[in-house]
Design an enzyme around this catalytic site. Structure first.
Site, PDB file in Angstrom:
ATOM      1  N   ASP A   1     -10.970  -1.915  20.956  1.00 25.52           N
ATOM      2  CA  ASP A   1     -12.015  -1.456  21.871  1.00 25.52           C
ATOM      3  C   ASP A   1     -11.595  -1.299  23.322  1.00 25.52           C
ATOM      4  OD1 ASP A   1     -14.546  -0.449  22.103  1.00 25.52           O
ATOM      5  OD2 ASP A   1     -15.537  -2.368  22.337  1.00 25.52           O
TER       6      ASP A   1
ATOM      7  N   HIS B   1     -12.809  -7.485  27.277  1.00 22.11           N
ATOM      8  CA  HIS B   1     -12.729  -6.117  27.790  1.00 22.11           C
ATOM      9  C   HIS B   1     -14.067  -5.602  28.312  1.00 22.11           C
ATOM     10  CE1 HIS B   1     -13.635  -5.813  23.448  1.00 22.11           C
ATOM     11  NE2 HIS B   1     -14.391  -4.792  23.798  1.00 22.11           N
TER      12      HIS B   1
END
Length: 953
Positions: free
Chosen positions: A144, A382
């Site tokens: 991701d 993230h």
């Protein structure tokens, strides 16, 4: 909750032409083909795990993979012994496999290598302690994050991973790789470490989504597999043919007859039986078509089994030496805004890590044996430090970091209670406290105090010079550890600082003084209020709106009477660079509706300026020049929301630019992205250099990508790269380096220019998941952000020493704690140590103590690194030898020494990675030592090498 998005993914392996047969589970590791998934986040992760465990038990062929230990750890702590035993059996059978195994799936653009290592070690330690060798991750799974760093690949290789898979690459890169069947490669993760940094890497076909029309979750609307032929909605033939077509379509981009399909997505698998039941059917009916000539064989698997099949395919693979930055999702959607998004949170994360590392050292040296780093681990996610979360989620991350600092403060107090007293039991403990608002000259507990102490802990293994700044209402005498009065400047705090929203301090002045701190040790400075008649009036020269020259023995900085920076001269090296402009500008964030690429808005993830040329924040500016013996400063005010203070300290070889931006005005309904530009006469030839995660440096070229023919659609954001610690430009004679105090985005858009984005305030969402504009506020107005850049001007051949050491010292800054003793100085001096160092010998300047942590009684984890690259410096790029015993002289004698992998979860002698061959017939094979317990404490370090040890005293 600090939840952002959760991806649950199960994997199918599809073998065309029957390249791999399906096996029944009989053990963990490469001996079993297993199933998968990935994690990330969702408020109901616990339900996902509850559901998946039950679904796996229904069919021994099913597989699942899990990534982020922060969530699994929470769930695990709530389970009964019976459930835990069941999970351990699934792990040992290879039916539940842990992939990556970090505390989170960390971002790769703006995280620092220190924190990446720490958060992976935290997860690896948990898995090792709870599940043993069968749970040791062998695969990196970064599906991701928004771009991928060569340094992360190198770190993963050094952790012992055999491969890495991720989902997001630039759309142009993806097209080229699909066309040339180069979606999988050997990534050479370091320009210095050779084969030990090589990592097999694969790009997943659909980020982490299943093939079109094959989502079988409660959130999906795709047709399930209906296999009752007596009913009108029977659809097995068309579902099977659609899947076979999808397999063939995907196979066109890959080099072997094995392909991997991710089956899951964000927030899925709360009702895992829906997914598994449909996949059971799909596997059954697709494979049944083999009697009719189908070449598709599909089965549950995991990334490690897929990787093993690729390894046994006997192919040679293309290689890659650059990175995957920046990436674009579409012609106008570059994932470069998050390099700067939430600049205050990015600084707070860096500050928190600084405290964490120092606390670990104090904990180990005083043998308190208290450990906690979960908050820092989660912050590497993230959608955390990246700044790509909703505001309330960002607030939660900051709160968790704050709570972690509170725990650290307790450890600091326990440690100093042992280290400060000259004799145990005779001196009462002094409560130490941190002043978190020192960057805005606020420290409320010391205001008006008759006396207080400042203790500075140096977390590096080298002596450092540090200029302390202490806010004050009145003037103090300051004694150093020898009892001598310290020369100090007593200067007014600028109004630009006093007017920052939220500042409540009454301090109008600050003490600035020079300190010389011992390696891996502390100095204490004793402050005592002095009366007016004893105040020494020091000479201070101040001018306003006149030409101004700041100068010390190394540098000269020249401004005109309008506050324009004209020239920086390195007096020792006889070089200078002229500045055509230096100041703040703003881009208008594109106000799109995201309906098509050309309407892509600028948001938390994406940076898309409306116009290619930024506007100056002001056409006028004022300058106030202040000169003292210790520091010379130029305060330049552009307008009521943008300013900078340029400081040149005595003896310094770098110029400090302290900038203050905000509240960014939006009353004109225009979102603004603020950059600072340093425009010079350096002939940089469209080339610049940025660091990767604080370590190795990569060359960048304007409008260029090393691995494909790049079509330019966005000439500003397409040339932005993550700057974790430094960026530079150079020509034959001069190199201008800018060090940053946090991760930021920037580049060199024009020759001779360095441009760094420092703050963003936007009015549109970019439709990538945040769901709200990046419009940070505080105290009823736009958020004010303050930070520092350090400029270094040197000949290219001399620059490495200064920027390497400077970046390390900026990252590992001295930690300042205050206390309020009731003793007079004479009594204080008799009771407490005022200086102390853990080291009796000086350490080589090119060696850094990366980790110093206590694992248990008389057992420690240390990482030491050589932080220079090959050929950077004639002296410091050489290999270096260090005696580990020198680090432990104050604690005892080393009786056992075990070298570990970088993740500290396996003796290095037991590591056996898969070997790969490149198209150039280069083998990735690395010989490993067979000796687990080392007797010699002398360690040799090569450039950029990190070595990890478990030490017993």
């Amino acid at each position: 909750m600090y939840i952002s998005n959760y991806c649950a993914i199960l994997l199918l392996i599809v073998a065309l032409c029957f390249g791999v047969s399906q096996k029944s589970p009989n053990g963990c590791g490469y001996d079993v083909n297993s199933e998968p998934r990935n994690d990330i986040q969702h408020a109901c992760v616990q339900y996902i795990l509850d559901s998946v465990i039950q679904a796996l038990l229904k069919n021994p062929e099913r597989r699942f993979i899990y990534v982020e230990m922060a969530f699994f750890w929470r769930w695990w702590n709530e389970q009964s012994d019976d459930v835990r035993e069941t999970v351990k059996e699934l792990v040992n059978d290879g039916r539940l496999e842990f992939i990556s195994g970090g505390w989170c799936m960390n971002d790769e653009g703006i995280t620092h290598y220190n924190s990446i290592i720490d958060q992976h070690s935290l997860g690896a330690e948990f898995l090792r302690d709870q599940f043993g060798e069968c749970a040791r991750p062998k695969i990196g799974w970064q599906i991701d994050p928004f771009g991928h760093s060569r340094e992360v690949a190198s770190l993963f290789a050094q952790m012992g991973f055999d491969g890495l898979f991720f989902g997001r690459v630039d759309y142009q890169d993806y097209q080229y790789r699909t066309m040339t069947k180069t979606m999988e490669m050997v990534w050479k993760g370091s320009a210095n470490l050779n084969r030990e940094s090589w990592l097999f890497t694969g790009v997943l076909p659909r980020v982490y989504e299943p093939p079109d029309s094959f989502c079988f979750d409660q959130f999906c609307n795709d047709q399930p597999v209906m296999d009752d032929s007596s009913l009108h909605d029977y659809n097995v033939p068309e579902r099977v043919q659609a899947f076979i077509n999808a397999a063939h379509d995907q196979a066109r981009g890959y080099a072997t007859n094995h392909i991997i399909m991710t089956m899951g997505s964000d927030f899925q698998y709360e009702y895992a039986n829906v997914w598994f039941k449909n996949l059971d059917k799909l596997i059954k009916y697709v494979n049944a078509q083999q009697v009719n000539g189908s070449d598709v064989n599909v089965f549950y698997s995991t990334p490690s089994c897929y990787l093993y099949a690729l390894n046994k395919a006997g192919l040679t693979w293309p290689s890659k030496t650059d990175d995957f930055f920046p990436i674009a999702q579409n012609p106008h959607g570059f994932w470069t805004g998050y390099f700067t998004s939430r600049a205050a949170l990015k600084r707070y994360e860096r500050y928190s890590n600084n405290i964490l590392q120092a606390t670990r050292q104090l904990n180990a040296l005083s043998e308190i044996n208290l450990r906690s780093s979960e908050a820092m681990g989660v912050a590497q996610h993230h959608d955390a430090v990246s700044g790509t979360e909703k505001q309330h989620v960002a607030d939660d991350y900051a709160q968790r970091l704050s709570q972690g600092i509170d725990i650290a403060t307790d450890v600091i107090n326990s440690s100093y209670a042992k280290l400060l007293p000259k004799e145990s039991g005779l001196a009462p403990p002094l409560v130490q406290f941190l002043c978190h608002y020192s960057n805005i000259s606020e420290c409320l507990p010391i205001e008006g105090q008759i006396r207080f102490t400042l203790t500075l802990w140096n977390p590096t293994i080298h002596p450092v010079t540090y200029y302390a700044r202490v806010p004050a209402i009145m003037q103090y005498s300051i004694r150093d550890p020898t009892g001598s009065i310290v020369p100090s400047e007593f200067l007014p705090i600028p109004n630009i600082t006093k007017n920052i929203p939220g500042r409540t301090s009454s301090a109008n002045y600050q003490h600035i003084f020079k300190t010389s701190l011992p390696a891996l040790g502390f100095n204490t400075y004793y402050f005592e209020m002095i009366h007016d008649e004893k105040i020494e009036k020091k000479k201070v020269m101040m001018t306003q709106n006149e030409t101004c020259t700041l100068e010390n023995e190394h540098l000269r900085i020249e401004f005109d009477d309008q506050g324009n920076l004209h020239q920086i001269t390195n007096l020792e090296k006889g070089i200078a660079t002229s500045f055509t402009t230096q100041g703040f500008y703003w881009y208008t964030g594109f106000p799109g509706n995201n309906s098509r690429s050309e309407f892509q808005a600028s948001g938390a993830y994406f940076f898309r300026p409306l116009m290619p040329d930024p506007q100056p924040v002001s056409t006028m500016r004022s300058i106030t020049c202040t000169k003292t013996e210790t520091v010379q400063s130029a305060l330049i005010i552009f307008n009521n929301w943008a300013s900078q203070e340029v400081n040149l300290f005595q003896g310094s070889v770098a110029v400090e630019f302290e900038w203050t931006i905000g509240p960014i005005p939006i009353d004109d309904y225009i979102g603004k992205e603020i950059v600072v530009r340093y425009d010079t006469d350096i002939q940089s030839k469209s080339t610049y250099y940025t660091d990767a995660n604080g370590r190795e440096v990569l060359e960048r070229k304007v409008d260029y990508r090393p691995t494909w023919n790049y079509t330019v659609n966005e000439n500003i954001s397409g040339n932005y790269y993550p700057i974790s610690s430094r960026i530079w430009i150079k020509d034959e004679q001069r190199q201008l380096t800018v060090l940053t105090d946090r991760s930021e985005g920037g580049g060199s858009i024009h020759d001779g220019s360095i441009e760094i984005m420092v703050h963003r305030r936007l009015l549109y969402d970019d439709n990538e998941g945040v769901g709200e504009p990046l419009n940070e506020t505080a105290f009823g107005t736009g958020l004010v952000v303050r930070g520092k850049h350090f400029l270094i001007l040197e000949p290219p051949e001399n620059s490495a020493l200064i920027h390497r050491v400077g970046a390390q010292q900026l990252f590992m800054n001295p930690i300042a704690t205050y206390a309020l003793p009731q003793n007079s100085y004479a009594d204080y001096e008799s009771l407490y140590r005022q200086t102390w160092s853990a080291l009796s010998d000086s350490m080589p300047l090119n060696v850094h103590l990366l980790t110093f942590d206590q694992l248990g009684p008389k057992q420690f984890l240390i990482r030491i690194e050589h932080y220079f690259e090959l050929n950077e410096d004639e002296i410091y790029s050489q290999s270096v030898q260090i005696d580990l015993q020198d680090l432990f002289k104050s604690l005892g004698t080393i009786t056992d020494l075990i070298e570990l992998t970088l993740g500290a979860n396996l003796p290095l002698s037991q590591l056996h990675r898969l070997d790969w061959m490149t198209n150039n017939n280069e083998s990735s094979h690395v010989e490993t030592t067979q000796q687990t317990h080392l007797k010699d404490t002398m360690v040799m370090l090569n450039p950029m090498q990190i070595k990890t040890f478990q030490v017993t005293l």
